[in-house]
Write a protein that holds these residues in place. Structure first.
Motif, mmCIF file in Angstrom:
data_model
loop_
_atom_site.group_PDB
_atom_site.id
_atom_site.type_symbol
_atom_site.label_atom_id
_atom_site.label_comp_id
_atom_site.label_asym_id
_atom_site.label_seq_id
_atom_site.Cartn_x
_atom_site.Cartn_y
_atom_site.Cartn_z
ATOM 1 N N TYR A 146 27.862 49.879 13.898
ATOM 2 C CA TYR A 146 27.609 51.070 13.095
ATOM 3 C C TYR A 146 26.326 50.916 12.278
ATOM 4 O O TYR A 146 25.542 51.867 12.133
ATOM 5 C CB TYR A 146 28.775 51.334 12.146
ATOM 6 N N HIS A 147 26.132 49.733 11.715
ATOM 7 C CA HIS A 147 24.954 49.478 10.889
ATOM 8 C C HIS A 147 23.682 49.680 11.708
ATOM 9 O O HIS A 147 22.729 50.346 11.261
ATOM 10 C CB HIS A 147 25.024 48.051 10.339
ATOM 11 N N ILE A 148 23.668 49.137 12.922
ATOM 12 C CA ILE A 148 22.499 49.294 13.789
ATOM 13 C C ILE A 148 22.302 50.762 14.157
ATOM 14 O O ILE A 148 21.179 51.287 14.133
ATOM 15 C CB ILE A 148 22.661 48.440 15.054
ATOM 16 N N LYS B 20 23.211 53.438 12.565
ATOM 17 C CA LYS B 20 22.763 54.255 11.430
ATOM 18 C C LYS B 20 21.303 53.978 11.105
ATOM 19 O O LYS B 20 20.516 54.900 10.852
ATOM 20 C CB LYS B 20 23.641 53.972 10.214
ATOM 21 N N LEU B 21 20.905 52.712 11.144
ATOM 22 C CA LEU B 21 19.508 52.375 10.856
ATOM 23 C C LEU B 21 18.564 52.924 11.923
ATOM 24 O O LEU B 21 17.431 53.291 11.622
ATOM 25 C CB LEU B 21 19.341 50.864 10.741
ATOM 26 N N ASP B 22 19.037 52.991 13.173
ATOM 27 C CA ASP B 22 18.193 53.513 14.247
ATOM 28 C C ASP B 22 18.179 55.034 14.296
ATOM 29 O O ASP B 22 17.450 55.622 15.097
ATOM 30 C CB ASP B 22 18.662 52.969 15.596
ATOM 31 N N GLY B 23 19.012 55.662 13.467
ATOM 32 C CA GLY B 23 18.923 57.103 13.312
ATOM 33 C C GLY B 23 19.694 57.943 14.301
ATOM 34 O O GLY B 23 19.483 59.160 14.366
ATOM 35 N N TRP B 24 20.605 57.349 15.092
ATOM 36 C CA TRP B 24 21.349 58.188 16.037
ATOM 37 C C TRP B 24 22.820 58.344 15.663
ATOM 38 O O TRP B 24 23.589 58.952 16.392
ATOM 39 C CB TRP B 24 21.210 57.653 17.463
ATOM 40 N N MET B 25 23.215 57.855 14.476
ATOM 41 C CA MET B 25 24.526 58.140 13.892
ATOM 42 C C MET B 25 24.339 58.315 12.395
ATOM 43 O O MET B 25 23.518 57.627 11.769
ATOM 44 C CB MET B 25 25.531 57.005 14.154
ATOM 45 N N ASN B 26 25.100 59.256 11.829
ATOM 46 C CA ASN B 26 25.096 59.388 10.375
ATOM 47 C C ASN B 26 26.418 58.882 9.811
ATOM 48 O O ASN B 26 27.312 58.450 10.548
ATOM 49 C CB ASN B 26 24.814 60.831 9.948
ATOM 50 N N THR B 27 26.549 58.962 8.490
ATOM 51 C CA THR B 27 27.737 58.404 7.844
ATOM 52 C C THR B 27 29.007 59.105 8.301
ATOM 53 O O THR B 27 30.037 58.461 8.553
ATOM 54 C CB THR B 27 27.594 58.518 6.318
ATOM 55 N N ASP B 28 28.955 60.425 8.421
ATOM 56 C CA ASP B 28 30.162 61.154 8.838
ATOM 57 C C ASP B 28 30.515 60.886 10.292
ATOM 58 O O ASP B 28 31.701 60.906 10.657
ATOM 59 C CB ASP B 28 29.971 62.657 8.618
ATOM 60 N N ASP B 29 29.523 60.641 11.165
ATOM 61 C CA ASP B 29 29.819 60.248 12.545
ATOM 62 C C ASP B 29 30.627 58.953 12.565
ATOM 63 O O ASP B 29 31.607 58.823 13.311
ATOM 64 C CB ASP B 29 28.518 60.040 13.334
ATOM 65 N N ILE B 30 30.214 58.019 11.743
ATOM 66 C CA ILE B 30 30.894 56.722 11.679
ATOM 67 C C ILE B 30 32.287 56.879 11.105
ATOM 68 O O ILE B 30 33.261 56.304 11.610
ATOM 69 C CB ILE B 30 30.058 55.731 10.845
ATOM 70 N N ARG B 31 32.415 57.657 10.051
ATOM 71 C CA ARG B 31 33.722 57.833 9.409
ATOM 72 C C ARG B 31 34.713 58.523 10.344
ATOM 73 O O ARG B 31 35.908 58.240 10.322
ATOM 74 C CB ARG B 31 33.559 58.640 8.116
ATOM 75 N N GLU B 32 34.213 59.424 11.199
ATOM 76 C CA GLU B 32 35.105 60.082 12.158
ATOM 77 C C GLU B 32 35.672 59.077 13.158
ATOM 78 O O GLU B 32 36.855 59.127 13.499
ATOM 79 C CB GLU B 32 34.363 61.187 12.901
ATOM 80 N N LEU B 33 34.822 58.137 13.615
ATOM 81 C CA LEU B 33 35.301 57.119 14.548
ATOM 82 C C LEU B 33 36.312 56.193 13.903
ATOM 83 O O LEU B 33 37.163 55.619 14.583
ATOM 84 C CB LEU B 33 34.123 56.301 15.089
#
Length: 416
Positions: A360-362, A364-377
């Motif tokens: 997730y950290h990678i 988000k830093l690379d810009g193809w997931m945001n915080t809410d995308d991660i929280r949904e998973l």
């Protein structure tokens, strides 16, 4: 099922005669004949623990994952379509008597044992599918109408009533087969292997249940009459027969001698045979051995990899088979291409918590997931706002089609 019978009659379904062949009746009531001498039916095969475990694991996996109906977006993405009538049938309630979990588990069990899964569709007044009812695969068969050349399905209920259903009224999910229409019966293919496993189980049960662990021959120096033989046999069995009497001290009288005979299970490789048959069935259903409690070759390092292999090489073909069959059979011509069904398999592909958070950290830093995308998973509620929906972009990144700025002269502006 009385309601469905009325529907069939109202639709003018024709009745037919089920082809009760000699071989079909033998397989149904007696079972397939095997070299071990054990008649094998689908129900009998399920009593072998390895078969039960493999069929059950795949069925539960299919039933556990969320199954949604999606709508394609003009931008090329997708969005859930909870307002579609089929979404509730596949996601929550398959029919008034079965949840979606029970329905999918039942149909996948049919696929694991018979190689085919059938369900009748129930429509509302608008022609939409509002319920799915499982049909017994051992009493249902597809056939081509000799007059119209159309594919139809003939099924027989427990009361003996036989009906013919049109192609559009049946959801049919075939397993691996020879013509693309009907799947092979897995129990037919693996009959000898399954019967060998059952024979090993029966041998072990009879050995411990009926045989004296110190089984052998009692030798008497004299001659015993019939009453004497009965008394010796009865007293010996009472003292030494059965598992609870194993290894008891044996006391012999009148000069009798005991001579052990027979081959112990270890010598006959009884345990090895049982272990191999479990592995053989796991191989047949493509199940990692550790998932059916065979941990001999499993370690902490390779179990996670085997679990991922189970998702990609065992379950992914089943997911695709289900999804394409449902898209073809449950969506009408105007909906196909605009709507589709899909299992949410992300949860099965996740690693341990440390690996997930690093990924997730990678992302988000690379810009193809945001915080809410991660929280949904992670099954968490969204934060919303800029904090949850904004995508990050590293400042030293640029578009691939843009020229790379050259280093600027000392004290000057960058040059291109």
């Amino acid at each position: 099922m009385g309601y469905l019978s009325k529907m069939w009659k109202a639709q003018g379904s024709s009745t037919g005669q089920w082809p009760f062949t000699k071989q079909w009746l033998q397989d149904l009531f007696i079972g397939r004949q095997t070299h071990t001498g054990i008649p094998l039916s689908e129900d009998r095969a399920l009593t072998f623990t390895a078969v039960y475990a493999c069929v059950h694991i795949i069925a539960q996996t299919i039933a556990t994952l969320p199954l949604n109906v999606y709508r394609t977006l003009p931008t090329g993405g997708k969005a859930r379509a909870p307002d579609h009538s089929l979404h509730r049938v596949l996601h929550s309630v398959a029919n008034p008597e079965m949840t979606s979990f029970s329905f999918r588990e039942t149909l996948q069990g049919h696929l694991g044992l018979w190689g085919n899964a059938y369900a009748e569709k129930q429509f509302n007044g608008y022609g939409e599918v509002v319920a799915l009812w499982p049909l017994r695969p051992d009493r249902t068969r597809p056939f081509r109408d000799p007059d119209t050349k159309e594919l139809k399905y003939q099924t027989t209920f427990s009361n003996g009533e036989t009906v013919t259903l049109p192609f559009k009224n049946v959801l049919h999910i075939p397993g691996f087969g020879f013509d693309g229409l009907v799947g092979y019966n897995p129990i037919d293919i693996a009959a000898q292997s399954i019967s060998l496993g059952l024979a090993a189980e029966e041998f072990g049960a009879r050995f411990f249940g009926n045989g004296a662990v110190v089984s052998g021959v009692l030798e008497h120096p004299g001659t015993l009459g019939e009453p004497g033989r009965k008394n010796v046999r009865q007293s010996f069995n009472e003292m030494h027969q059965g598992l609870s009497n194993a290894h008891r001290l044996m006391i012999l009288e009148e000069g009798m001698k005991y001579q052990q005979i027979g081959i112990p299970p270890q010598t006959a490789q009884f345990l090895e045979t049982r272990k191999f048959q479990i592995t053989d069935i796991a191989r047949f259903y493509h199940i990692p051995p550790h998932m059916i409690a065979d941990l001999e070759r499993s370690t902490n390092n390779n179990i996670e990899q085997q679990s991922l292999d189970f998702v990609k090489n065992t379950m992914l073909p089943w997911f695709t088979r289900w999804e394409q069959s449902m898209d073809m059979r449950l969506l009408n011509d105007t909906e196909q291409g605009r709507l589709f069904t899909k299992f949410m398999v992300n949860g099965l592909l996740r690693g341990d918590i440390k690996s997930r958070y690093e990924a997730y950290h990678i992302a988000k830093l690379d810009g193809w997931m945001n915080t809410d995308d991660i929280r949904e998973l992670e099954d968490m509620n969204p934060i919303g706002g800029d904090v949850g929906t904004k995508y990050w972009m590293p400042t030293n990144y640029t578009y691939a089609d843009q020229p790379t700025p050259k280093p600027s002269p000392k004290g000057g502006e960058p040059t291109k």
